[in-house]
Write a protein that holds these residues in place. Structure first.
Motif: not given
Ligand code: NAD
Length: 250
Positions: A69-82
């Motif tokens: 779950d941590e990976k899901i949110i981290k990768q999303t923010i790293e990729t899209f910034g929001k």
């Protein structure tokens, strides 16, 4: 219901309701994050989303594990910034009984997949959703209140009742941060949920247990998810919407 340039995470979007929702979000202009424990299924949905020309990110993850779950949110923010929308949709069933003790071996898996993941992902996503005044839609079930609909899956009923309750609790707390939280509660929906759990389902009989005598198509539930995630639903929070062909009336 334009989601142009919105970033939307849909868990369990390799199949069924989640896949239908991911494709609809992409069609409405969103950048979609496809999350599923099956890489094959996730890639199939990604292919369908990509035709609309927006960015698509695939994350293979088991939502029952906090590190994933941590990976899901981290990768999303790293990729899209929001992050604008989180759809907590991944779920599964296991056949179990109380009397023969099988529930003692299935309970943790069902609770971690269907409920704990919703709690963990909501908490991890909340600070990012507060920045965009975003929202959450949880996929619950008619079985959260109707035990007959959830037979023979007692842990599943408990988990989905928890999803309803947590929908209200998180809607209450996150309102002051501008974040709305709602749930959809489907009855029978023609997906592969039973097949994925190694079970067979007689859709004919399942459909007869609704007053409208039919099962829903995944896209019908996906349409409700999109509505609740859209600005059109700006007055709705803490609500759990039945979309069950009247199964709760039986
Ligand atoms: P489905 O099996 O077709 O799709 C669910 C997807 O979630 C699958 O691709 C699966 O690989 C994925 N998934 C399962 N466990 C996961 C995990 N731990 N981590 C990541 N991905 C995981 O099922 P569906 O019917 O589309 O189910 C979606 C949601 O709808 C579930 O929460 C389910 O409880 C709920 N629901 C379904 C019905 C129905 O009749 N189909 C009725 C009420 C509620």
């Amino acid at each position: 219901m334009s989601f142009k340039n919105k970033v939307v995470v849909v868990t369990g979007s390799g199949s069924g309701i989640g896949a239908a929702a991911a494709v609809l979000f992409a069609e409405e202009g969103a950048h979609v994050v496809i999350v599923d424990c099956s890489k094959t299924r996730a890639n199939i949905t990604a292919g369908k989303c990509e035709q609309y020309g927006n960015k698509v990110l695939v994350i293979v993850a088991d939502v029952s594990k906090q590190e994933d779950d941590e990976k899901i949110i981290k990768q999303t923010i790293e990729t899209f910034g929001k992050l604008d929308v989180l759809v907590n949709n991944a779920g599964t069933v296991v056949e179990e009984k109380i009397l023969d003790g099988t529930i003692l071996y299935t309970y943790d898996k069902i609770m971690n997949t269907n409920l704990r993941s919703v709690v963990v992902l909501t908490s991890l996503a909340a600070p990012h959703l507060a920045k965009t005044r975003g929202c959450i839609v949880n996929t619950s079930s008619v079985a959260s209140t109707n035990i007959k609909a959830g037979r023979p899956f007692p842990s599943y009923c408990v988990a989905k009742a928890g999803v309803d309750s947590f929908t209200r609790a998180s809607a209450f707390e996150l309102a002051s941060s501008g974040v709305r939280v709602n749930a959809v509660n489907p009855g029978p929906v023609r997906t592969n949920i039973f097949e994925h759990a190694g079970l067979s389902e007689n859709w004919e009989d399942f459909s007869k247990s609704t007053v409208l005598k039919k099962a829903s198509e995944p896209k019908e539930v996906a349409n409700l998810i999109l509505y609740l995630a859209s600005d059109k639903a700006s007055s709705i929070t803490g609500a759990c919407y039945l979309i069950d062909n009247g199964m709760a009336l039986m």
